[in-house]
Design a protein around this motif. Structure first.
Motif, PDB file in Angstrom:
ATOM      1  N   GLY A  19     -50.216   5.376  15.100  1.00 48.38           N
ATOM      2  CA  GLY A  19     -49.903   4.362  16.108  1.00 48.38           C
ATOM      3  C   GLY A  19     -48.683   3.546  15.719  1.00 48.38           C
ATOM      4  N   ALA A  20     -48.592   3.199  14.446  1.00 42.98           N
ATOM      5  CA  ALA A  20     -47.447   2.416  13.962  1.00 42.98           C
ATOM      6  C   ALA A  20     -46.157   3.244  14.055  1.00 42.98           C
ATOM      7  N   ARG A  21     -46.241   4.522  13.695  1.00 43.54           N
ATOM      8  CA  ARG A  21     -45.052   5.376  13.763  1.00 43.54           C
ATOM      9  C   ARG A  21     -44.607   5.581  15.204  1.00 43.54           C
ATOM     10  N   LEU A  22     -45.555   5.737  16.131  1.00 43.23           N
ATOM     11  CA  LEU A  22     -45.204   5.877  17.552  1.00 43.23           C
ATOM     12  C   LEU A  22     -44.575   4.596  18.078  1.00 43.23           C
ATOM     13  N   ALA A  23     -45.092   3.454  17.659  1.00 42.66           N
ATOM     14  CA  ALA A  23     -44.538   2.171  18.105  1.00 42.66           C
ATOM     15  C   ALA A  23     -43.099   2.017  17.614  1.00 42.66           C
ATOM     16  N   LEU A  24     -42.856   2.363  16.357  1.00 44.08           N
ATOM     17  CA  LEU A  24     -41.507   2.268  15.812  1.00 44.08           C
ATOM     18  C   LEU A  24     -40.570   3.226  16.533  1.00 44.08           C
ATOM     19  N   LEU A  25     -41.022   4.455  16.772  1.00 45.22           N
ATOM     20  CA  LEU A  25     -40.197   5.440  17.475  1.00 45.22           C
ATOM     21  C   LEU A  25     -39.887   4.979  18.896  1.00 45.22           C
TER      22      LEU A  25
END
Length: 146
Positions: free
Chosen positions: A61-67
């Motif tokens: 979820g954090a990686r998707l938010a950053l992307l």
């Protein structure tokens, strides 16, 4: 002045609807299973929220938010600022000195130091070469991180 919260699923759905990226590309970039991405995005009429606690990990979820932020808000950053950020990342995060970068790239140390101060002072042709070289190094180091 009211600010709107950044809705990751909504931003990604918008990018997909515009043809900027696909679920398949998101899978390739993030390694998150397509079914989990579709569950998160609410591709079947959902809201982007899921009752399945296994669909995305906190890290995913954090990686998707950053992307999503980088593909939307981050794309508004100007080329000069982006070039400076590439070299700041290499010098600060990767702990390479301008001299190290000169040895790796063959780019004169003065050009690297100028980009770190103010990219606008570097001729356009050199900025292009620096951007390509810097992007290559960032990619190489990111791949090494696993």
């Amino acid at each position: 002045m009211t600010s709107q919260p950044f809705d990751v699923a909504d931003e990604l759905r918008s990018l997909i609807a515009q043809g900027s990226i696909s679920v398949d590309a998101l899978h390739a970039v993030t390694g998150i299973r397509p079914d989990d991405l579709q569950s998160f995005l609410g591709e079947n009429g959902g809201t982007g929220l899921t009752t399945d606690p296994q669909s995305l990990t906190v890290d995913q979820g954090a990686r998707l938010a950053l992307l999503a932020a980088q593909l939307t808000e981050g794309m508004r950053i100007g080329s000069n600022e982006r070039l400076k950020a590439i070299f700041e990342s290499l010098t600060v995060e990767c702990r390479l000195s301008p001299q190290n970068l000169t040895q790796l790239t063959g780019v004169p140390v003065e050009d690297i130091e100028s980009v770190l101060r103010d990219p606008r002072t570097v001729p356009v042709e050199k900025r292009y070469a620096l951007a390509i070289t810097g992007a290559y190094l960032v990619n190489a180091f990111n791949q090494a991180r696993g």
